[in-house]
Design an enzyme around this catalytic site. Structure first.
Site, PDB file in Angstrom:
ATOM      1  N   GLN A 119      -3.542 -42.764  26.568  1.00  0.00           N
ATOM      2  CA  GLN A 119      -4.434 -43.851  26.149  1.00  0.00           C
ATOM      3  C   GLN A 119      -5.145 -43.448  24.859  1.00  0.00           C
ATOM      4  OE1 GLN A 119      -6.735 -45.329  29.876  1.00  0.00           O
ATOM      5  NE2 GLN A 119      -5.957 -43.311  30.361  1.00  0.00           N
ATOM      6  N   ASN A 120      -4.954 -42.215  24.435  1.00  0.00           N
ATOM      7  CA  ASN A 120      -5.699 -41.713  23.278  1.00  0.00           C
ATOM      8  C   ASN A 120      -5.062 -42.160  21.969  1.00  0.00           C
ATOM      9  OD1 ASN A 120      -7.152 -40.487  25.229  1.00  0.00           O
ATOM     10  ND2 ASN A 120      -6.353 -38.425  24.886  1.00  0.00           N
ATOM     11  N   VAL A 121      -5.926 -42.415  20.998  1.00  0.00           N
ATOM     12  CA  VAL A 121      -5.443 -42.862  19.692  1.00  0.00           C
ATOM     13  C   VAL A 121      -5.578 -41.743  18.660  1.00  0.00           C
ATOM     14  CG1 VAL A 121      -6.004 -45.283  20.171  1.00  0.00           C
ATOM     15  CG2 VAL A 121      -7.719 -43.835  19.064  1.00  0.00           C
ATOM     16  N   HIS A 137      -2.451 -47.293  23.648  1.00  0.00           N
ATOM     17  CA  HIS A 137      -3.558 -47.959  22.947  1.00  0.00           C
ATOM     18  C   HIS A 137      -3.466 -47.827  21.433  1.00  0.00           C
ATOM     19  CE1 HIS A 137      -6.201 -47.819  26.848  1.00  0.00           C
ATOM     20  NE2 HIS A 137      -5.241 -48.698  26.904  1.00  0.00           N
ATOM     21  N   CYS A 148       0.163 -59.888   6.471  1.00  0.00           N
ATOM     22  CA  CYS A 148       1.638 -59.812   6.477  1.00  0.00           C
ATOM     23  C   CYS A 148       2.175 -58.968   7.619  1.00  0.00           C
ATOM     24  CB  CYS A 148       2.148 -59.288   5.134  1.00  0.00           C
ATOM     25  SG  CYS A 148       1.884 -57.508   4.908  1.00  0.00           S
ATOM     26  N   CYS A 168      -0.340 -56.327  -0.184  1.00  0.00           N
ATOM     27  CA  CYS A 168      -0.221 -57.791  -0.357  1.00  0.00           C
ATOM     28  C   CYS A 168      -1.595 -58.424  -0.584  1.00  0.00           C
ATOM     29  CB  CYS A 168       0.458 -58.423   0.860  1.00  0.00           C
ATOM     30  SG  CYS A 168      -0.632 -58.730   2.266  1.00  0.00           S
ATOM     31  N   SER A 207     -10.904 -41.852  33.145  1.00  0.00           N
ATOM     32  CA  SER A 207     -11.810 -42.403  34.153  1.00  0.00           C
ATOM     33  C   SER A 207     -11.071 -43.386  35.055  1.00  0.00           C
ATOM     34  CB  SER A 207     -12.997 -43.082  33.469  1.00  0.00           C
ATOM     35  OG  SER A 207     -12.527 -44.078  32.586  1.00  0.00           O
ATOM     36  N   ASN A 231      -9.350 -33.511  36.486  1.00  0.00           N
ATOM     37  CA  ASN A 231     -10.523 -34.156  35.897  1.00  0.00           C
ATOM     38  C   ASN A 231     -11.753 -33.317  36.243  1.00  0.00           C
ATOM     39  OD1 ASN A 231     -12.680 -36.136  35.265  1.00  0.00           O
ATOM     40  ND2 ASN A 231     -10.994 -37.595  35.168  1.00  0.00           N
TER      41      ASN A 231
END
Ligand code: OAD
Length: 258
Positions: A119-121, A137, A148, A168, A207, A231
């Site tokens: 889920q980490n970006v 994510h 565009c 653009c 979580s 965790n």
């Protein structure tokens, strides 16, 4: 003792899938979203991480992402990210073959053996060297043009221009999934498939509150996987997983490698 059981499970599994959340990057110094010091304690998601927030004030949203990109740029992958690379490499090198993959399975044998869903970006799994990686994510280092649709990788911190613009002339947005948006369809489908095929499913540093990612562990369990949680705290999945290992991912993961 429980660590040894999990190690044995991993050693004998032909298919492993892993779901990670912000907790795996905590020891790299990147704040999580919830809990003490979490981003959603100091910031409101609805002001910064929704399509409405971006439409209202793209500059504010970009300033926040630029700040987070700066934090991430100065961080390094930690022992937990590296342990998952080791697990993948070991699993791919393993002589065990996945027996009778279903006919609809178009993934390569390596991908069948190990899938990392995050889920980490932050891109730290990429930087550590993980290969079969599904980013549910999105990716904070990708920018997408709202006019565009072109995507590009942009790694400068701070950004030279806020809000950034596409060649653009269109306004760019961060290549991440915001609240109220759908996850990338094909990536989600591949993650769900990996969850249902896994013999062992690890759920690490999340979580388990944000769906559909949070539903993957349950899907894996229903399809017969042994589910292992790592965790520092209890979560909604703690009471039904097969093993719940309490502690920091960077400490526990290296201990359970086969
Ligand atoms: P959260 O911040 O909700 O949860 C982080 C989890 O990591 C918690 O359960 C902590 O107990 C745990 N944790 C903290 N430090 C840890 C450590 N060193 N080792 C192991 N566990 C640790 O983060 P996520 O579950 O990833 O979505 O959040 C899910 C989504 O909500 C994010 O992807 C983001 C957020 O809003 C979007 O931006 C769409």
């Amino acid at each position: 003792m429980r660590h040894a059981n999990v190690r044995d499970l991993l050693a004998s599994a032909s298919r492993i899938a892993v779901l990670t959340g912000a907790g795996i990057s905590a020891e790299s110094g990147i704040p999580t979203f919830r809990g003490a010091g979490g981003l959603w304690r100091s910031f409101k998601a609805e002001d910064l991480a929704t399509p409405g927030a971006f439409a209202r004030d793209p500059k504010l949203v970009w300033e926040w992402y630029d700040w987070r990109r700066g934090q991430i740029a100065s961080a390094q992958p930690n022992a937990a990210h590296r342990a998952l690379v080791e697990l993948e490499v070991g699993q791919v090198a393993n002589l065990r073959r996945v027996a009778n993959p279903p006919a609809e399975d178009s993934t390569s044998p390596d991908q069948q053996r190990f899938t990392l869903i995050t889920q980490n970006v932050d891109g730290l799994h990429n930087r550590a060297g993980s290969r079969n990686l599904l980013k549910l994510h999105g990716d904070i280092w990708i920018q997408r043009c709202t006019a565009c649709g072109a995507e590009r990788n942009e790694t400068h911190t701070p950004l030279p221009e806020i809000p950034p613009r596409c060649s653009c002339g269109g306004l760019e947005r961060p290549g991440v999934v915001w609240f109220g948006e759908n996850l990338p369809e094909e990536i989600l489908a591949r993650a769900q498939y990996a969850a249902t095929q896994a013999e062992v499913f690890l759920v690490i540093g999340t979580s388990a509150l944000v769906y559909p990612a949070a539903g993957l562990a349950g899907m894996a369990k229903s399809a017969g996987a042994k589910v292992v949680e790592i965790n520092v705290a209890e979560t909604p999945v703690t009471n039904w997983v097969d093993y719940s290992l309490r502690g920091a991912a960077a400490e526990i993961l290296p201990q359970i490698l086969p």
